[in-house]
Scaffold this active site. Sequence first.
Site, mmCIF file in Angstrom:
data_model
loop_
_atom_site.group_PDB
_atom_site.id
_atom_site.type_symbol
_atom_site.label_atom_id
_atom_site.label_comp_id
_atom_site.label_asym_id
_atom_site.label_seq_id
_atom_site.Cartn_x
_atom_site.Cartn_y
_atom_site.Cartn_z
ATOM 1 N N SER A 56 0.840 -1.209 0.000
ATOM 2 C CA SER A 56 0.000 0.000 0.000
ATOM 3 C C SER A 56 0.867 1.248 0.000
ATOM 4 O O SER A 56 0.511 2.272 -0.592
ATOM 5 C CB SER A 56 -0.941 0.003 1.211
ATOM 6 O OG SER A 56 -1.910 -1.012 1.109
ATOM 7 N N SER A 95 -4.871 1.994 3.363
ATOM 8 C CA SER A 95 -4.870 0.804 4.226
ATOM 9 C C SER A 95 -6.120 -0.019 3.960
ATOM 10 O O SER A 95 -7.229 0.451 4.199
ATOM 11 C CB SER A 95 -4.824 1.216 5.710
ATOM 12 O OG SER A 95 -5.016 0.088 6.558
ATOM 13 N N GLY A 96 -5.940 -1.224 3.450
ATOM 14 C CA GLY A 96 -7.083 -2.071 3.142
ATOM 15 C C GLY A 96 -7.977 -2.308 4.342
ATOM 16 O O GLY A 96 -9.193 -2.140 4.279
ATOM 17 N N SER A 97 -7.381 -2.677 5.455
ATOM 18 C CA SER A 97 -8.145 -2.979 6.663
ATOM 19 C C SER A 97 -8.572 -1.719 7.409
ATOM 20 O O SER A 97 -9.549 -1.736 8.156
ATOM 21 C CB SER A 97 -7.322 -3.855 7.607
ATOM 22 O OG SER A 97 -6.204 -3.125 8.109
ATOM 23 N N GLY A 98 -7.823 -0.620 7.210
ATOM 24 C CA GLY A 98 -8.072 0.591 7.988
ATOM 25 C C GLY A 98 -7.613 0.464 9.421
ATOM 26 O O GLY A 98 -7.878 1.332 10.254
ATOM 27 N N GLU A 99 -6.888 -0.628 9.722
ATOM 28 C CA GLU A 99 -6.470 -0.901 11.094
ATOM 29 C C GLU A 99 -4.963 -1.102 11.233
ATOM 30 O O GLU A 99 -4.497 -1.452 12.317
ATOM 31 C CB GLU A 99 -7.182 -2.160 11.623
ATOM 32 C CG GLU A 99 -8.698 -2.070 11.669
ATOM 33 C CD GLU A 99 -9.213 -1.093 12.716
ATOM 34 O OE1 GLU A 99 -8.409 -0.631 13.546
ATOM 35 O OE2 GLU A 99 -10.424 -0.791 12.698
ATOM 36 N N THR A 100 -4.209 -0.910 10.161
ATOM 37 C CA THR A 100 -2.757 -1.070 10.241
ATOM 38 C C THR A 100 -2.222 -0.165 11.346
ATOM 39 O O THR A 100 -2.378 1.055 11.286
ATOM 40 C CB THR A 100 -2.091 -0.716 8.895
ATOM 41 O OG1 THR A 100 -2.715 -1.465 7.856
ATOM 42 C CG2 THR A 100 -0.602 -1.011 8.934
ATOM 43 N N GLU A 169 -4.902 -3.470 -3.290
ATOM 44 C CA GLU A 169 -3.740 -2.680 -3.705
ATOM 45 C C GLU A 169 -3.818 -2.290 -5.182
ATOM 46 O O GLU A 169 -3.592 -1.125 -5.536
ATOM 47 C CB GLU A 169 -2.458 -3.470 -3.415
ATOM 48 C CG GLU A 169 -2.213 -3.672 -1.931
ATOM 49 C CD GLU A 169 -1.542 -4.987 -1.603
ATOM 50 O OE1 GLU A 169 -1.369 -5.267 -0.404
ATOM 51 O OE2 GLU A 169 -1.226 -5.755 -2.535
#
Length: 202
Positions: A56, A95-100, A169
């Site tokens: 990302s 961020s795919g998860s939004g939690e990185t 991505e």
Amino acid sequence: MKDVSSIKCEHLISSMQLMAHHIESVASDLDKESIRDLISTLLDADGIFVMGAGRSGLVGKAFAMRLMHLGLKSYVVGESTTPAVRPEDVVVTISGSGETRSISNLGKITKDIGAKLITITSNSDSTLGNLSDVTMEIKGRTKDDTGGYLERHMRGDYSNLTPLGTSFEISSLVFLDAVIAELISITGASEEDLKSRHAKLE
């Protein structure tokens, strides 16, 4: 050395076809109001700072480069020459998860500074999504999604064709390049304008 003469490349072709279909699906589901908010926030900012972890982050670097080609002040968070973020700036997180965790922590710092925060994510109801002034949801299978993903492509289970966060991505890369196309149209920039800012020392 492994003999590859009998390989038919069906996984390679299927993977490309799957990604093309996924990008078409993403494009048809985009929220245009969020896109308008994203573009307005970018154009109003003094400086644009881009960040993401892993692949990302590479997508972010590609976006920052194109912003620079457009003549906008863009920086990649973490580079040694990147200046401090100020309240009149915007930070774009990918961020795919939004939690990185590392990116979420930097998102919180962004808001403490008073700068605007844009998040590109598959999970709008996430730490970064809830922190952000603008959240752009891009459908994709995140690295943490080991269960659903359209019930493993309706039980065809093509997870090996788009491993980990690949769908997100690649879709984010295409989306952000499309944002650049929209910015070119809005600003009236020409191909020659972009070429004039392309790196000459290569």
